[in-house]
Design a protein around this motif. Structure first.
Motif, PDB file in Angstrom:
ATOM      1  N   ARG A  76       0.804  -1.222   0.000  1.00  0.00           N
ATOM      2  CA  ARG A  76       0.000   0.000   0.000  1.00  0.00           C
ATOM      3  C   ARG A  76       0.840   1.276   0.000  1.00  0.00           C
ATOM      4  NH1 ARG A  76      -2.865   1.464   5.627  1.00  0.00           N
ATOM      5  NH2 ARG A  76      -3.136   3.353   4.438  1.00  0.00           N
ATOM      6  N   TRP A  77       2.175   1.145   0.027  1.00  0.00           N
ATOM      7  CA  TRP A  77       3.010   2.333   0.170  1.00  0.00           C
ATOM      8  C   TRP A  77       3.655   2.766  -1.136  1.00  0.00           C
ATOM      9  CZ3 TRP A  77       1.250   3.705   4.508  1.00  0.00           C
ATOM     10  CH2 TRP A  77       1.110   2.816   5.581  1.00  0.00           C
ATOM     11  N   ILE A  78       3.955   4.056  -1.185  1.00  0.00           N
ATOM     12  CA  ILE A  78       4.832   4.575  -2.239  1.00  0.00           C
ATOM     13  C   ILE A  78       6.240   4.568  -1.660  1.00  0.00           C
ATOM     14  CG2 ILE A  78       5.469   6.640  -3.551  1.00  0.00           C
ATOM     15  CD1 ILE A  78       2.443   7.325  -3.639  1.00  0.00           C
ATOM     16  N   VAL A  79       7.179   4.026  -2.406  1.00  0.00           N
ATOM     17  CA  VAL A  79       8.556   3.927  -1.915  1.00  0.00           C
ATOM     18  C   VAL A  79       9.523   4.512  -2.935  1.00  0.00           C
ATOM     19  CG1 VAL A  79       8.131   1.891  -0.471  1.00  0.00           C
ATOM     20  CG2 VAL A  79       8.827   1.593  -2.866  1.00  0.00           C
ATOM     21  N   ASP A 120      13.578   4.644  -4.682  1.00  0.00           N
ATOM     22  CA  ASP A 120      14.382   3.660  -5.403  1.00  0.00           C
ATOM     23  C   ASP A 120      15.132   2.708  -4.463  1.00  0.00           C
ATOM     24  OD1 ASP A 120      15.105   2.743  -7.914  1.00  0.00           O
ATOM     25  OD2 ASP A 120      17.064   3.726  -7.792  1.00  0.00           O
ATOM     26  N   ARG A 121      15.267   3.120  -3.199  1.00  0.00           N
ATOM     27  CA  ARG A 121      15.945   2.250  -2.227  1.00  0.00           C
ATOM     28  C   ARG A 121      14.945   1.558  -1.307  1.00  0.00           C
ATOM     29  NH1 ARG A 121      20.581   5.829   0.342  1.00  0.00           N
ATOM     30  NH2 ARG A 121      20.683   7.414  -1.270  1.00  0.00           N
ATOM     31  N   GLY A 122      13.680   1.645  -1.667  1.00  0.00           N
ATOM     32  CA  GLY A 122      12.654   0.938  -0.911  1.00  0.00           C
ATOM     33  C   GLY A 122      12.158   1.671   0.318  1.00  0.00           C
ATOM     34  N   ARG A 123      12.596   2.916   0.496  1.00  0.00           N
ATOM     35  CA  ARG A 123      12.160   3.685   1.667  1.00  0.00           C
ATOM     36  C   ARG A 123      10.854   4.391   1.375  1.00  0.00           C
ATOM     37  NH1 ARG A 123      17.644   7.025   2.191  1.00  0.00           N
ATOM     38  NH2 ARG A 123      16.854   7.493   0.111  1.00  0.00           N
ATOM     39  N   ARG A 124       9.974   4.391   2.363  1.00  0.00           N
ATOM     40  CA  ARG A 124       8.658   4.988   2.163  1.00  0.00           C
ATOM     41  C   ARG A 124       8.753   6.484   1.869  1.00  0.00           C
ATOM     42  NH1 ARG A 124       3.565   5.450   6.229  1.00  0.00           N
ATOM     43  NH2 ARG A 124       2.229   6.448   4.691  1.00  0.00           N
ATOM     44  N   VAL A 125       7.948   6.940   0.925  1.00  0.00           N
ATOM     45  CA  VAL A 125       7.897   8.357   0.568  1.00  0.00           C
ATOM     46  C   VAL A 125       6.466   8.855   0.744  1.00  0.00           C
ATOM     47  CG1 VAL A 125       8.115  10.002  -1.343  1.00  0.00           C
ATOM     48  CG2 VAL A 125       9.762   8.126  -1.123  1.00  0.00           C
ATOM     49  N   LYS A 126       6.335   9.938   1.487  1.00  0.00           N
ATOM     50  CA  LYS A 126       5.016  10.562   1.609  1.00  0.00           C
ATOM     51  C   LYS A 126       4.999  11.786   0.707  1.00  0.00           C
ATOM     52  CE  LYS A 126       4.126   9.199   6.377  1.00  0.00           C
ATOM     53  NZ  LYS A 126       3.641   9.650   7.684  1.00  0.00           N
ATOM     54  N   LEU A 127       4.096  11.781  -0.222  1.00  0.00           N
ATOM     55  CA  LEU A 127       3.975  12.924  -1.118  1.00  0.00           C
ATOM     56  C   LEU A 127       3.128  14.001  -0.444  1.00  0.00           C
ATOM     57  CD1 LEU A 127       3.233  11.085  -4.491  1.00  0.00           C
ATOM     58  CD2 LEU A 127       5.373  12.183  -3.810  1.00  0.00           C
ATOM     59  N   ALA A 128       3.711  15.160  -0.305  1.00  0.00           N
ATOM     60  CA  ALA A 128       2.950  16.309   0.192  1.00  0.00           C
ATOM     61  C   ALA A 128       2.946  17.335  -0.933  1.00  0.00           C
ATOM     62  CB  ALA A 128       3.601  16.870   1.452  1.00  0.00           C
ATOM     63  N   CYS A 129       1.923  17.268  -1.750  1.00  0.00           N
ATOM     64  CA  CYS A 129       1.906  18.086  -2.970  1.00  0.00           C
ATOM     65  C   CYS A 129       0.983  19.280  -2.825  1.00  0.00           C
ATOM     66  CB  CYS A 129       1.425  17.287  -4.171  1.00  0.00           C
ATOM     67  SG  CYS A 129       2.166  15.676  -4.394  1.00  0.00           S
ATOM     68  N   VAL A 130       1.439  20.388  -3.361  1.00  0.00           N
ATOM     69  CA  VAL A 130       0.563  21.535  -3.495  1.00  0.00           C
ATOM     70  C   VAL A 130       0.042  21.522  -4.934  1.00  0.00           C
ATOM     71  CG1 VAL A 130       2.495  23.070  -4.069  1.00  0.00           C
ATOM     72  CG2 VAL A 130       0.409  24.051  -3.194  1.00  0.00           C
ATOM     73  N   ASN A 131      -1.215  21.884  -5.123  1.00  0.00           N
ATOM     74  CA  ASN A 131      -1.763  21.942  -6.476  1.00  0.00           C
ATOM     75  C   ASN A 131      -1.378  23.271  -7.122  1.00  0.00           C
ATOM     76  OD1 ASN A 131      -3.816  20.323  -8.183  1.00  0.00           O
ATOM     77  ND2 ASN A 131      -4.456  22.444  -8.442  1.00  0.00           N
ATOM     78  N   GLN A 184     -13.911  -5.647  -8.532  1.00  0.00           N
ATOM     79  CA  GLN A 184     -13.182  -5.944  -9.757  1.00  0.00           C
ATOM     80  C   GLN A 184     -11.834  -5.232  -9.755  1.00  0.00           C
ATOM     81  OE1 GLN A 184     -15.454  -4.960 -13.271  1.00  0.00           O
ATOM     82  NE2 GLN A 184     -13.769  -5.421 -14.656  1.00  0.00           N
ATOM     83  N   GLN A 185     -10.768  -6.023  -9.700  1.00  0.00           N
ATOM     84  CA  GLN A 185      -9.440  -5.430  -9.750  1.00  0.00           C
ATOM     85  C   GLN A 185      -9.148  -4.935 -11.161  1.00  0.00           C
ATOM     86  OE1 GLN A 185      -6.826  -5.132  -7.277  1.00  0.00           O
ATOM     87  NE2 GLN A 185      -8.684  -5.279  -6.040  1.00  0.00           N
ATOM     88  N   LEU A 186      -8.268  -3.967 -11.241  1.00  0.00           N
ATOM     89  CA  LEU A 186      -7.844  -3.467 -12.532  1.00  0.00           C
ATOM     90  C   LEU A 186      -6.734  -4.377 -13.048  1.00  0.00           C
ATOM     91  CD1 LEU A 186      -8.531  -0.791 -14.109  1.00  0.00           C
ATOM     92  CD2 LEU A 186      -6.365   0.041 -13.247  1.00  0.00           C
ATOM     93  N   LYS A 187      -6.835  -4.810 -14.293  1.00  0.00           N
ATOM     94  CA  LYS A 187      -5.798  -5.699 -14.852  1.00  0.00           C
ATOM     95  C   LYS A 187      -4.836  -4.892 -15.713  1.00  0.00           C
ATOM     96  CE  LYS A 187      -8.443  -9.997 -14.888  1.00  0.00           C
ATOM     97  NZ  LYS A 187      -9.824  -9.444 -14.716  1.00  0.00           N
ATOM     98  N   LEU A 188      -3.575  -4.908 -15.317  1.00  0.00           N
ATOM     99  CA  LEU A 188      -2.550  -4.198 -16.069  1.00  0.00           C
ATOM    100  C   LEU A 188      -1.387  -5.143 -16.355  1.00  0.00           C
ATOM    101  CD1 LEU A 188      -2.418  -0.866 -14.011  1.00  0.00           C
ATOM    102  CD2 LEU A 188      -3.531  -1.217 -16.225  1.00  0.00           C
ATOM    103  N   THR A 189      -0.593  -4.824 -17.379  1.00  0.00           N
ATOM    104  CA  THR A 189       0.552  -5.690 -17.709  1.00  0.00           C
ATOM    105  C   THR A 189       1.767  -5.379 -16.846  1.00  0.00           C
ATOM    106  OG1 THR A 189       1.380  -4.148 -19.365  1.00  0.00           O
ATOM    107  CG2 THR A 189      -0.169  -5.829 -20.130  1.00  0.00           C
ATOM    108  N   PHE A 190       1.730  -4.260 -16.117  1.00  0.00           N
ATOM    109  CA  PHE A 190       2.892  -3.888 -15.314  1.00  0.00           C
ATOM    110  C   PHE A 190       2.500  -3.824 -13.843  1.00  0.00           C
ATOM    111  CE2 PHE A 190       0.725  -0.007 -16.609  1.00  0.00           C
ATOM    112  CZ  PHE A 190       0.703   0.756 -15.457  1.00  0.00           C
ATOM    113  N   SER A 191       3.494  -3.821 -12.999  1.00  0.00           N
ATOM    114  CA  SER A 191       3.204  -3.740 -11.562  1.00  0.00           C
ATOM    115  C   SER A 191       4.154  -2.749 -10.899  1.00  0.00           C
ATOM    116  CB  SER A 191       3.351  -5.118 -10.919  1.00  0.00           C
ATOM    117  OG  SER A 191       4.675  -5.555 -11.077  1.00  0.00           O
ATOM    118  N   GLY A 192       3.838  -2.391  -9.676  1.00  0.00           N
ATOM    119  CA  GLY A 192       4.726  -1.526  -8.898  1.00  0.00           C
ATOM    120  C   GLY A 192       4.631  -0.050  -9.233  1.00  0.00           C
ATOM    121  N   LYS A 193       3.635   0.332 -10.008  1.00  0.00           N
ATOM    122  CA  LYS A 193       3.537   1.745 -10.394  1.00  0.00           C
ATOM    123  C   LYS A 193       2.133   2.327 -10.241  1.00  0.00           C
ATOM    124  CE  LYS A 193       7.764   2.664 -11.773  1.00  0.00           C
ATOM    125  NZ  LYS A 193       8.565   3.711 -11.108  1.00  0.00           N
ATOM    126  N   LEU A 194       1.161   1.496  -9.941  1.00  0.00           N
ATOM    127  CA  LEU A 194      -0.223   1.963  -9.936  1.00  0.00           C
ATOM    128  C   LEU A 194      -0.614   2.569  -8.589  1.00  0.00           C
ATOM    129  CD1 LEU A 194      -3.033   2.117 -11.318  1.00  0.00           C
ATOM    130  CD2 LEU A 194      -3.451  -0.189 -10.422  1.00  0.00           C
TER     131      LEU A 194
END
Ligand SMILES: *[C@@H]1O[C@H](CO)[C@@H](O)[C@H](O)[C@H]1NC(C)=O
Length: 273
Positions: free
Chosen positions: A29-32, A34-45, A248-258
Protein backbone atom coordinates in the motif's frame (compact mmCIF):
# COMPACT_ATOMS: atom_id res chain seq x y z
CA UNK A 1 35.30 19.32 18.68
CA UNK A 2 32.82 17.01 20.32
CA UNK A 3 30.02 19.42 19.56
CA UNK A 4 31.19 19.89 16.03
CA UNK A 5 31.17 16.13 15.40
CA UNK A 6 27.72 15.76 16.87
CA UNK A 7 26.22 18.51 14.77
CA UNK A 8 27.92 17.21 11.61
CA UNK A 9 26.40 13.81 12.19
CA UNK A 10 23.03 15.34 12.87
CA UNK A 11 23.17 17.38 9.67
CA UNK A 12 24.16 14.34 7.65
CA UNK A 13 21.28 12.45 9.14
CA UNK A 14 18.80 15.20 8.31
CA UNK A 15 20.19 15.46 4.82
CA UNK A 16 19.99 11.76 4.09
CA UNK A 17 16.49 11.55 5.45
CA UNK A 18 15.11 14.16 3.07
CA UNK A 19 16.81 13.09 -0.14
CA UNK A 20 14.47 10.84 -2.04
CA UNK A 21 16.06 8.45 -4.45
CA UNK A 22 14.01 8.47 -7.65
CA UNK A 23 12.13 7.00 -9.42
CA UNK A 24 9.27 6.08 -7.14
CA UNK A 25 7.32 2.86 -7.16
CA UNK A 26 4.79 1.07 -5.01
CA UNK A 27 5.25 -1.65 -2.44
CA UNK A 28 1.96 -3.04 -1.21
CA UNK A 29 0.00 0.00 0.00
CA UNK A 30 3.01 2.33 0.17
CA UNK A 31 4.83 4.58 -2.24
CA UNK A 32 8.56 3.93 -1.92
CA UNK A 33 11.72 5.40 -3.38
CA UNK A 34 14.38 3.66 -5.40
CA UNK A 35 15.94 2.25 -2.23
CA UNK A 36 12.65 0.94 -0.91
CA UNK A 37 12.16 3.68 1.67
CA UNK A 38 8.66 4.99 2.16
CA UNK A 39 7.90 8.36 0.57
CA UNK A 40 5.02 10.56 1.61
CA UNK A 41 3.98 12.92 -1.12
CA UNK A 42 2.95 16.31 0.19
CA UNK A 43 1.91 18.09 -2.97
CA UNK A 44 0.56 21.53 -3.50
CA UNK A 45 -1.76 21.94 -6.48
CA UNK A 46 -0.48 24.42 -9.04
CA UNK A 47 -2.94 25.24 -11.78
CA UNK A 48 -1.82 25.54 -15.38
CA UNK A 49 -5.05 24.38 -16.99
CA UNK A 50 -6.89 27.69 -17.07
CA UNK A 51 -7.56 29.67 -20.27
CA UNK A 52 -4.07 31.21 -20.59
CA UNK A 53 -2.49 27.72 -20.09
CA UNK A 54 0.30 29.08 -17.95
CA UNK A 55 1.06 28.26 -14.32
CA UNK A 56 -0.90 30.74 -12.24
CA UNK A 57 1.00 33.49 -10.47
CA UNK A 58 3.95 33.92 -12.81
CA UNK A 59 2.98 37.55 -13.35
CA UNK A 60 3.49 38.08 -9.61
CA UNK A 61 6.65 36.17 -8.65
CA UNK A 62 9.62 34.50 -10.34
CA UNK A 63 9.01 30.75 -10.66
CA UNK A 64 12.13 30.01 -8.63
CA UNK A 65 10.79 32.14 -5.76
CA UNK A 66 7.50 30.26 -5.87
CA UNK A 67 9.31 26.90 -5.90
CA UNK A 68 11.37 27.92 -2.88
CA UNK A 69 8.26 29.12 -1.06
CA UNK A 70 6.59 25.77 -1.70
CA UNK A 71 9.59 24.00 -0.15
CA UNK A 72 9.70 26.38 2.80
CA UNK A 73 6.07 25.59 3.57
CA UNK A 74 6.94 21.92 3.96
CA UNK A 75 5.77 20.52 0.64
CA UNK A 76 7.95 18.16 -1.37
CA UNK A 77 5.82 17.98 -4.48
CA UNK A 78 3.60 19.87 -6.90
CA UNK A 79 0.54 18.49 -8.60
CA UNK A 80 0.94 20.46 -11.78
CA UNK A 81 -2.23 20.60 -13.86
CA UNK A 82 -2.40 20.66 -17.65
CA UNK A 83 -5.25 20.71 -20.17
CA UNK A 84 -5.21 17.93 -22.75
CA UNK A 85 -5.31 20.39 -25.66
CA UNK A 86 -1.95 21.80 -24.62
CA UNK A 87 -0.36 18.69 -26.10
CA UNK A 88 -2.90 17.65 -28.76
CA UNK A 89 -3.72 21.01 -30.35
CA UNK A 90 -0.56 22.21 -32.10
CA UNK A 91 -1.75 25.76 -32.56
CA UNK A 92 -2.35 26.01 -28.82
CA UNK A 93 0.94 24.38 -27.86
CA UNK A 94 2.91 26.68 -30.15
CA UNK A 95 1.22 29.87 -28.98
CA UNK A 96 3.69 31.98 -27.03
CA UNK A 97 2.88 33.05 -23.49
CA UNK A 98 2.58 36.65 -24.71
CA UNK A 99 0.19 35.65 -27.52
CA UNK A 100 -1.92 33.57 -25.17
CA UNK A 101 -2.42 36.45 -22.76
CA UNK A 102 -2.89 38.93 -25.63
CA UNK A 103 -5.70 36.80 -27.05
CA UNK A 104 -7.46 37.03 -23.71
CA UNK A 105 -6.83 40.76 -23.34
CA UNK A 106 -4.81 40.21 -20.16
CA UNK A 107 -2.30 42.95 -20.84
CA UNK A 108 -1.48 43.71 -17.21
CA UNK A 109 -0.41 40.10 -16.73
CA UNK A 110 1.92 40.34 -19.72
CA UNK A 111 3.74 43.23 -18.05
CA UNK A 112 3.90 41.21 -14.83
CA UNK A 113 5.30 38.11 -16.51
CA UNK A 114 7.80 40.25 -18.38
CA UNK A 115 8.99 41.69 -15.06
CA UNK A 116 8.99 38.48 -13.00
CA UNK A 117 9.65 35.71 -15.53
CA UNK A 118 11.15 37.37 -18.60
CA UNK A 119 12.66 34.10 -19.85
CA UNK A 120 9.28 32.62 -20.70
CA UNK A 121 7.30 35.54 -22.09
CA UNK A 122 8.13 34.72 -25.72
CA UNK A 123 8.38 30.94 -25.54
CA UNK A 124 5.61 28.51 -26.45
CA UNK A 125 3.09 27.42 -23.84
CA UNK A 126 4.48 23.91 -23.79
CA UNK A 127 8.03 25.22 -23.28
CA UNK A 128 6.79 27.43 -20.47
CA UNK A 129 5.18 24.40 -18.83
CA UNK A 130 8.48 22.52 -19.14
CA UNK A 131 10.36 25.50 -17.69
CA UNK A 132 8.21 25.42 -14.54
CA UNK A 133 8.79 21.67 -14.12
CA UNK A 134 12.50 22.27 -14.53
CA UNK A 135 12.53 25.10 -12.00
CA UNK A 136 10.76 22.83 -9.51
CA UNK A 137 13.35 20.14 -10.23
CA UNK A 138 16.20 22.52 -9.46
CA UNK A 139 14.58 23.02 -6.07
CA UNK A 140 14.20 19.26 -5.50
CA UNK A 141 10.44 19.42 -5.81
CA UNK A 142 8.80 16.32 -7.21
CA UNK A 143 6.08 16.84 -9.80
CA UNK A 144 2.92 14.98 -10.71
CA UNK A 145 1.63 15.92 -14.14
CA UNK A 146 -2.11 16.11 -13.68
CA UNK A 147 -4.34 15.97 -16.74
CA UNK A 148 -7.02 18.19 -15.32
CA UNK A 149 -9.37 18.90 -18.20
CA UNK A 150 -9.33 18.89 -22.03
CA UNK A 151 -10.38 22.39 -23.03
CA UNK A 152 -8.45 25.01 -21.06
CA UNK A 153 -10.61 26.69 -18.43
CA UNK A 154 -11.99 26.44 -14.94
CA UNK A 155 -12.68 22.90 -13.81
CA UNK A 156 -14.96 21.14 -12.92
CA UNK A 157 -18.71 20.71 -13.16
CA UNK A 158 -21.03 17.84 -14.07
CA UNK A 159 -22.06 19.62 -17.24
CA UNK A 160 -18.79 21.06 -18.52
CA UNK A 161 -18.48 18.41 -21.27
CA UNK A 162 -14.98 17.56 -20.03
CA UNK A 163 -16.14 15.08 -17.43
CA UNK A 164 -16.14 11.58 -18.86
CA UNK A 165 -15.12 9.47 -21.84
CA UNK A 166 -17.37 10.38 -24.76
CA UNK A 167 -18.13 13.91 -23.62
CA UNK A 168 -17.84 16.65 -26.24
CA UNK A 169 -14.33 17.56 -25.07
CA UNK A 170 -13.25 14.12 -23.85
CA UNK A 171 -12.42 11.87 -26.76
CA UNK A 172 -10.76 8.73 -25.36
CA UNK A 173 -8.39 8.30 -28.33
CA UNK A 174 -7.23 11.90 -28.19
CA UNK A 175 -6.75 11.53 -24.44
CA UNK A 176 -4.49 8.50 -24.96
CA UNK A 177 -2.56 10.37 -27.66
CA UNK A 178 -2.09 13.30 -25.29
CA UNK A 179 -1.04 11.13 -22.35
CA UNK A 180 1.47 9.34 -24.55
CA UNK A 181 2.97 12.60 -25.78
CA UNK A 182 3.19 14.07 -22.30
CA UNK A 183 4.74 10.91 -20.85
CA UNK A 184 7.26 10.86 -23.70
CA UNK A 185 8.09 14.55 -23.36
CA UNK A 186 8.94 14.11 -19.68
CA UNK A 187 10.68 10.76 -19.98
CA UNK A 188 14.11 11.37 -18.46
CA UNK A 189 12.98 14.38 -16.40
CA UNK A 190 13.78 12.86 -13.04
CA UNK A 191 11.64 15.03 -10.78
CA UNK A 192 8.49 14.09 -12.69
CA UNK A 193 7.53 11.18 -10.46
CA UNK A 194 3.95 10.55 -11.52
CA UNK A 195 1.13 11.29 -13.89
CA UNK A 196 -2.47 11.48 -12.75
CA UNK A 197 -4.40 10.47 -15.81
CA UNK A 198 -7.55 12.53 -15.37
CA UNK A 199 -8.90 14.73 -12.64
CA UNK A 200 -12.34 13.95 -11.20
CA UNK A 201 -14.26 11.83 -13.70
CA UNK A 202 -17.89 12.92 -13.50
CA UNK A 203 -21.07 13.88 -15.25
CA UNK A 204 -24.06 12.22 -16.91
CA UNK A 205 -21.94 9.85 -19.03
CA UNK A 206 -19.89 8.36 -16.19
CA UNK A 207 -20.15 4.59 -15.78
CA UNK A 208 -18.07 1.76 -14.42
CA UNK A 209 -17.80 -0.20 -17.68
CA UNK A 210 -16.17 2.64 -19.55
CA UNK A 211 -13.93 3.35 -16.58
CA UNK A 212 -12.59 -0.23 -16.84
CA UNK A 213 -12.45 0.05 -20.61
CA UNK A 214 -10.39 3.23 -20.91
CA UNK A 215 -8.40 3.72 -17.69
CA UNK A 216 -6.20 0.65 -18.34
CA UNK A 217 -5.56 1.90 -21.89
CA UNK A 218 -4.43 5.25 -20.56
CA UNK A 219 -2.33 3.55 -17.89
CA UNK A 220 -0.62 1.22 -20.35
CA UNK A 221 0.04 4.07 -22.78
CA UNK A 222 1.71 6.16 -20.08
CA UNK A 223 3.72 3.25 -18.75
CA UNK A 224 5.02 2.26 -22.21
CA UNK A 225 6.05 5.83 -22.97
CA UNK A 226 7.60 6.44 -19.57
CA UNK A 227 8.06 3.43 -17.27
CA UNK A 228 9.48 5.58 -14.45
CA UNK A 229 6.34 7.46 -13.47
CA UNK A 230 3.67 6.42 -11.03
CA UNK A 231 0.40 5.99 -12.88
CA UNK A 232 -2.30 7.62 -10.79
CA UNK A 233 -5.98 6.89 -11.37
CA UNK A 234 -9.09 8.67 -10.10
CA UNK A 235 -12.52 7.22 -9.43
CA UNK A 236 -16.04 8.28 -10.33
CA UNK A 237 -18.25 11.10 -9.04
CA UNK A 238 -15.49 13.70 -8.82
CA UNK A 239 -13.11 11.02 -7.57
CA UNK A 240 -15.11 10.44 -4.43
CA UNK A 241 -15.90 6.85 -5.41
CA UNK A 242 -13.41 4.04 -5.90
CA UNK A 243 -15.63 1.49 -4.21
CA UNK A 244 -16.11 -0.50 -7.43
CA UNK A 245 -12.51 -1.73 -7.15
CA UNK A 246 -13.61 -3.98 -4.31
CA UNK A 247 -15.51 -6.15 -6.80
CA UNK A 248 -13.18 -5.94 -9.76
CA UNK A 249 -9.44 -5.43 -9.75
CA UNK A 250 -7.84 -3.47 -12.53
CA UNK A 251 -5.80 -5.70 -14.85
CA UNK A 252 -2.55 -4.20 -16.07
CA UNK A 253 0.55 -5.69 -17.71
CA UNK A 254 2.89 -3.89 -15.31
CA UNK A 255 3.20 -3.74 -11.56
CA UNK A 256 4.73 -1.53 -8.90
CA UNK A 257 3.54 1.74 -10.39
CA UNK A 258 -0.22 1.96 -9.94
CA UNK A 259 -1.63 4.47 -7.44
CA UNK A 260 -5.25 5.33 -6.74
CA UNK A 261 -6.20 8.88 -5.89
CA UNK A 262 -9.30 9.72 -3.85
CA UNK A 263 -10.74 13.17 -3.22
CA UNK A 264 -12.31 14.05 0.07
CA UNK A 265 -13.76 17.49 0.56
CA UNK A 266 -15.21 19.14 3.61
CA UNK A 267 -18.59 18.83 1.90
CA UNK A 268 -18.05 15.33 0.46
CA UNK A 269 -20.21 13.52 2.98
CA UNK A 270 -23.03 16.03 2.96
CA UNK A 271 -23.23 16.90 -0.72
CA UNK A 272 -26.67 16.37 -2.22
CA UNK A 273 -25.99 16.72 -5.94
C1 LIG B 1 -6.75 24.85 -30.89
O1 LIG B 1 -6.22 25.99 -30.24
C2 LIG B 1 -6.53 27.21 -30.87
C3 LIG B 1 -5.76 28.29 -30.15
O2 LIG B 1 -6.15 28.40 -28.82
C4 LIG B 1 -8.04 27.41 -30.83
O3 LIG B 1 -8.38 28.62 -31.49
C5 LIG B 1 -8.72 26.23 -31.52
O4 LIG B 1 -10.11 26.35 -31.38
C6 LIG B 1 -8.26 24.92 -30.91
N1 LIG B 1 -8.79 23.81 -31.70
C7 LIG B 1 -9.46 22.83 -31.13
C8 LIG B 1 -9.91 21.74 -32.06
O5 LIG B 1 -9.70 22.75 -29.94
Amino acid sequence: MGNFTTSSILLLFLFSSVVTSLPLSTNSRWIVDDRGRRVKLACVNWASHMEPVLAEGLSKQPMDTIAKRIVSMGFNCVRFTWPLYLITNDSLASLTVRQSFQQLGLLESIAGIQANNPSIIDVSLIKAYQAVVSSLGKNNVMVILDNHISKPGWCCSNLDDNGFFGDKYFDPDLWITGLTRMATLFNGVTNVVGMSLRNEPRGPKQNINDWYKYMPKGAEAVHSANPNVLVILSGLSFDRDLSFLKNQQLKLTFSGKLVFEAHWYGFSDGQTT
